[in-house]
Design an enzyme around this catalytic site. Structure first.
Site, PDB file in Angstrom:
ATOM      1  N   SER A   1       0.815  -1.343  -0.009  1.00  0.00           N
ATOM      2  CA  SER A   1       0.022  -0.111   0.085  1.00  0.00           C
ATOM      3  C   SER A   1       1.011   1.049   0.064  1.00  0.00           C
ATOM      4  O   SER A   1       2.060   1.087   0.322  1.00  0.00           O
ATOM      5  CB  SER A   1      -0.690  -0.033   1.087  1.00  0.00           C
ATOM      6  OG  SER A   1      -1.347   1.227   1.504  1.00  0.00           O
TER       7      SER A   1
ATOM      8  N   SER B   1      -0.338   3.885   1.386  1.00  0.00           N
ATOM      9  CA  SER B   1      -1.034   4.901   2.200  1.00  0.00           C
ATOM     10  C   SER B   1       0.130   5.272   3.244  1.00  0.00           C
ATOM     11  O   SER B   1       0.253   6.534   3.716  1.00  0.00           O
ATOM     12  CB  SER B   1      -2.385   4.210   2.984  1.00  0.00           C
ATOM     13  OG  SER B   1      -3.294   4.061   1.741  1.00  0.00           O
TER      14      SER B   1
ATOM     15  N   THR C   1      -9.454  -1.163   5.625  1.00  0.00           N
ATOM     16  CA  THR C   1      -9.428  -1.709   4.165  1.00  0.00           C
ATOM     17  C   THR C   1     -10.028  -3.164   4.315  1.00  0.00           C
ATOM     18  O   THR C   1     -10.569  -3.639   5.441  1.00  0.00           O
ATOM     19  CB  THR C   1      -8.207  -1.631   3.530  1.00  0.00           C
ATOM     20  OG1 THR C   1      -8.091  -2.155   2.279  1.00  0.00           O
ATOM     21  CG2 THR C   1      -7.102  -2.302   4.184  1.00  0.00           C
TER      22      THR C   1
ATOM     23  N   LYS D   1     -14.283  -3.473   5.830  1.00  0.00           N
ATOM     24  CA  LYS D   1     -15.111  -2.075   5.325  1.00  0.00           C
ATOM     25  C   LYS D   1     -16.604  -2.084   5.564  1.00  0.00           C
ATOM     26  O   LYS D   1     -17.069  -1.209   6.153  1.00  0.00           O
ATOM     27  CB  LYS D   1     -14.911  -1.603   3.737  1.00  0.00           C
ATOM     28  CG  LYS D   1     -13.560  -1.211   3.512  1.00  0.00           C
ATOM     29  CD  LYS D   1     -13.032  -1.162   2.000  1.00  0.00           C
ATOM     30  CE  LYS D   1     -13.004   0.170   1.675  1.00  0.00           C
ATOM     31  NZ  LYS D   1     -12.381   0.421   0.251  1.00  0.00           N
TER      32      LYS D   1
ATOM     33  N   ASP E   1     -13.725   7.795  -0.239  1.00  0.00           N
ATOM     34  CA  ASP E   1     -13.678   7.470  -1.821  1.00  0.00           C
ATOM     35  C   ASP E   1     -14.605   8.585  -2.509  1.00  0.00           C
ATOM     36  O   ASP E   1     -14.522   8.946  -3.834  1.00  0.00           O
ATOM     37  CB  ASP E   1     -13.903   6.043  -1.835  1.00  0.00           C
ATOM     38  CG  ASP E   1     -13.021   5.147  -1.696  1.00  0.00           C
ATOM     39  OD1 ASP E   1     -11.865   5.370  -1.344  1.00  0.00           O
ATOM     40  OD2 ASP E   1     -13.398   4.100  -1.652  1.00  0.00           O
TER      41      ASP E   1
ATOM     42  N   GLY F   1     -18.811  -3.783  -7.528  1.00  0.00           N
ATOM     43  CA  GLY F   1     -18.316  -4.276  -6.115  1.00  0.00           C
ATOM     44  C   GLY F   1     -18.301  -2.908  -5.306  1.00  0.00           C
ATOM     45  O   GLY F   1     -19.058  -1.924  -5.610  1.00  0.00           O
ATOM     46  N   GLY F   2     -17.515  -2.828  -4.316  1.00  0.00           N
ATOM     47  CA  GLY F   2     -17.400  -1.611  -3.360  1.00  0.00           C
ATOM     48  C   GLY F   2     -17.216  -0.474  -4.066  1.00  0.00           C
ATOM     49  O   GLY F   2     -17.598   0.427  -3.717  1.00  0.00           O
TER      50      GLY F   2
ATOM     51  N   ARG G   1     -19.494  -8.573 -14.585  1.00  0.00           N
ATOM     52  CA  ARG G   1     -19.374  -9.918 -15.018  1.00  0.00           C
ATOM     53  C   ARG G   1     -20.472 -10.731 -14.641  1.00  0.00           C
ATOM     54  O   ARG G   1     -21.256 -11.681 -15.265  1.00  0.00           O
ATOM     55  CB  ARG G   1     -18.188 -10.654 -14.523  1.00  0.00           C
ATOM     56  CG  ARG G   1     -17.819 -11.787 -14.806  1.00  0.00           C
ATOM     57  CD  ARG G   1     -16.443 -12.312 -14.292  1.00  0.00           C
ATOM     58  NE  ARG G   1     -15.992 -12.084 -12.873  1.00  0.00           N
ATOM     59  CZ  ARG G   1     -15.093 -12.305 -12.252  1.00  0.00           C
ATOM     60  NH1 ARG G   1     -14.034 -12.606 -12.874  1.00  0.00           N
ATOM     61  NH2 ARG G   1     -14.854 -11.855 -11.048  1.00  0.00           N
TER      62      ARG G   1
ATOM     63  N   LYS H   1     -25.064  -9.551  -9.668  1.00  0.00           N
ATOM     64  CA  LYS H   1     -24.778  -8.285  -8.669  1.00  0.00           C
ATOM     65  C   LYS H   1     -25.004  -7.065  -9.223  1.00  0.00           C
ATOM     66  O   LYS H   1     -25.374  -6.027  -8.493  1.00  0.00           O
ATOM     67  CB  LYS H   1     -23.219  -8.537  -8.437  1.00  0.00           C
ATOM     68  CG  LYS H   1     -22.835  -9.677  -7.359  1.00  0.00           C
ATOM     69  CD  LYS H   1     -21.639  -8.981  -6.830  1.00  0.00           C
ATOM     70  CE  LYS H   1     -20.491  -9.700  -6.466  1.00  0.00           C
ATOM     71  NZ  LYS H   1     -19.299  -9.487  -6.526  1.00  0.00           N
TER      72      LYS H   1
HETATM   73  P1  ATR Z   1     -13.855  -3.430  -4.803  1.00  0.00           P
HETATM   74  O1  ATR Z   1     -14.108  -3.202  -3.531  1.00  0.00           O
HETATM   75  O2  ATR Z   1     -12.409  -3.086  -5.376  1.00  0.00           O
HETATM   76  O3  ATR Z   1     -14.781  -2.909  -6.015  1.00  0.00           O
HETATM   77  P2  ATR Z   1     -14.941  -6.190  -5.201  1.00  0.00           P
HETATM   78  O4  ATR Z   1     -16.124  -5.761  -4.378  1.00  0.00           O
HETATM   79  O5  ATR Z   1     -14.045  -7.330  -4.750  1.00  0.00           O
HETATM   80  O6  ATR Z   1     -13.723  -4.983  -5.193  1.00  0.00           O
HETATM   81  O7  ATR Z   1     -15.451  -6.025  -6.701  1.00  0.00           O
HETATM   82  C1  ATR Z   1     -14.671  -6.340  -7.573  1.00  0.00           C
HETATM   83  C2  ATR Z   1     -15.425  -6.027  -9.104  1.00  0.00           C
HETATM   84  O8  ATR Z   1     -14.692  -6.499 -10.175  1.00  0.00           O
HETATM   85  C3  ATR Z   1     -16.725  -6.943  -9.291  1.00  0.00           C
HETATM   86  O9  ATR Z   1     -17.451  -6.044  -9.950  1.00  0.00           O
HETATM   87  C4  ATR Z   1     -16.202  -8.199 -10.004  1.00  0.00           C
HETATM   88  O10 ATR Z   1     -17.032  -8.841 -10.936  1.00  0.00           O
HETATM   89  P3  ATR Z   1     -17.926  -9.829 -10.110  1.00  0.00           P
HETATM   90  O11 ATR Z   1     -19.032  -9.373  -9.520  1.00  0.00           O
HETATM   91  O12 ATR Z   1     -18.570 -10.708 -11.327  1.00  0.00           O
HETATM   92  O13 ATR Z   1     -17.032 -10.606  -9.019  1.00  0.00           O
HETATM   93  C5  ATR Z   1     -15.302  -7.415 -10.777  1.00  0.00           C
HETATM   94  N1  ATR Z   1     -14.057  -8.190 -11.179  1.00  0.00           N
HETATM   95  C6  ATR Z   1     -13.185  -8.711 -10.825  1.00  0.00           C
HETATM   96  N2  ATR Z   1     -12.334  -9.552 -11.683  1.00  0.00           N
HETATM   97  C7  ATR Z   1     -12.828  -9.464 -12.902  1.00  0.00           C
HETATM   98  C8  ATR Z   1     -12.786  -9.980 -14.260  1.00  0.00           C
HETATM   99  N3  ATR Z   1     -11.612 -10.753 -14.348  1.00  0.00           N
HETATM  100  N4  ATR Z   1     -13.421  -9.936 -15.023  1.00  0.00           N
HETATM  101  C9  ATR Z   1     -14.515  -8.940 -14.965  1.00  0.00           C
HETATM  102  N5  ATR Z   1     -14.804  -8.481 -13.782  1.00  0.00           N
HETATM  103  C10 ATR Z   1     -14.141  -8.665 -12.745  1.00  0.00           C
END
Ligand code: ATR
Length: 297
Positions: A24, A26, A71, A75, A111, A137-138, A161, A165
């Site tokens: 990190s 940070s 982190t 979170k 953020d 995601g987050g 993907r 979600k």
């Molecule tokens: P963050 O908090 O950094 O957003 P996260 O909550 O784990 O991390 O979310 C990761 C995001 O990246 C999700 O939208 C994930 O898609 P899924 O919901 O299908 O898991 C996406 N992601 C991660 N790896 C990926 C890949 N190889 N191809 C497409 N999307 C990906």
């Protein structure tokens, strides 16, 4: 100056709680800022497994730790242990900064500040336009919140993907922020050409830039980019992701995640110290280190 002379009974402690702690920037950002401003503070990493979070927070209060960054994996979970959670952290459901005010723990999500500072120059350009977000995601949650609350966009496409979600995020924000112009899509790139083409702003919130298997997917939307667009990748390492390179080659305006990263840190810094972080110095320093391939500590 020797370390032994530098820290004393007046030194204030801040840090980061996470597990496992990844590389990190940070600690470097905050310690460099304290040094530059001549402040008697130190920022340290604390590797805290999920089962120890509650007791670690009690410990932080007992030790008088001024505040922390939060982190993965804490979170979301941390929300229930805090006495007060800001509006944005509560809507997003995720806290990345805690302030210990005389034993009362306040949670924030800085953020949002990082996103606002990054997109502020484009505020008028993106107002009432259609925006596309890749990921659910987050990071996507903070982006959706900021776009609705601060940028008054017309509509948001969430592409992920895992389709379910994206749907859940759409439902969540429709209810929570009463914004019903959200559409959810599965990430099937060639089918989404029109969605991308018709978006004024495209934001990648996934770590896809780091996954080689995504290269084909991104390549297949290459024709969607054009010079009227803004493309923002929340990833800051590398500074120029594959997505940004492709968008730039089609004339789109591109924004790396570095400003967001520095500005979210600046917002945490200010919450802990009531002082302004020297963001310009930090930004230039980090940029140079990223260009030289450094990875933080
Ligand atoms: P963050 O908090 O950094 O957003 P996260 O909550 O784990 O991390 O979310 C990761 C995001 O990246 C999700 O939208 C994930 O898609 P899924 O919901 O299908 O898991 C996406 N992601 C991660 N790896 C990926 C890949 N190889 N191809 C497409 N999307 C990906």
């Amino acid at each position: 100056m020797q370390l032994i002379d530098k820290f004393n009974n007046k030194t204030e402690l801040v840090g980061i709680f996470g597990h496992p702690l990844k590389h990190s920037f940070s600690p470097q950002i905050h310690n460099t800022s304290f040094e530059a401003l001549g402040m008697n503070y130190i920022y340290l990493p604390f590797d805290i497994p999920a089962s120890n979070l509650k007791s670690a927070l009690k410990g932080a209060v007992a030790l008088g730790i001024k505040g922390m960054n939060i982190t993965l994996p804490h979170k979301e979970k941390i929300v229930e242990y805090l006495q007060d959670v800001s509006e944005e952290a509560s809507v997003i459901g995720s806290v990345n900064t805690v302030v210990n005010e005389n034993g009362v723990l306040h949670g924030y999500n800085t953020d949002v500040k990082g996103i606002i500072e990054t997109l502020n120059d484009y505020k008028e350009t993106i107002k009432e336009t259609d925006v596309t977000i890749i990921g659910a995601g987050g990071a996507a949650r903070s982006v959706v919140y900021s776009l609705i609350r601060h940028f008054k966009v017309n509509s948001i496409n969430i592409i992920n993907r895992t389709h379910q979600k994206a749907e859940s995020l759409k439902e969540y924000f429709s209810t929570k922020m009463l914004f019903d112009n959200i559409k959810a899509y599965e990430l099937v790139p060639p089918d989404l050409t029109d969605v991308f083409r018709n978006s004024k702003l495209i934001i990648n919130t996934t770590s896809v830039g780091m996954y080689p298997e995504m290269d084909d997917a991104i390549t297949s939307i290459e024709e969607s980019f054009h010079k009227e667009q803004i493309v923002f990748d929340v990833i800051y390492n590398p500074l120029q992701t594959k997505l940004l390179k492709m968008a730039a080659s089609k004339g789109a305006e591109t924004i790396s995640g570095l400003k967001m990263f520095v500005e979210q840190a600046a917002a945490s810094f200010e919450l802990w110290t009531n002082e302004k972080m020297p963001s310009d110095i930090i930004y230039s320093k980090l940029k140079e280190e990223l260009i030289n391939g450094k990875e933080g500590v």
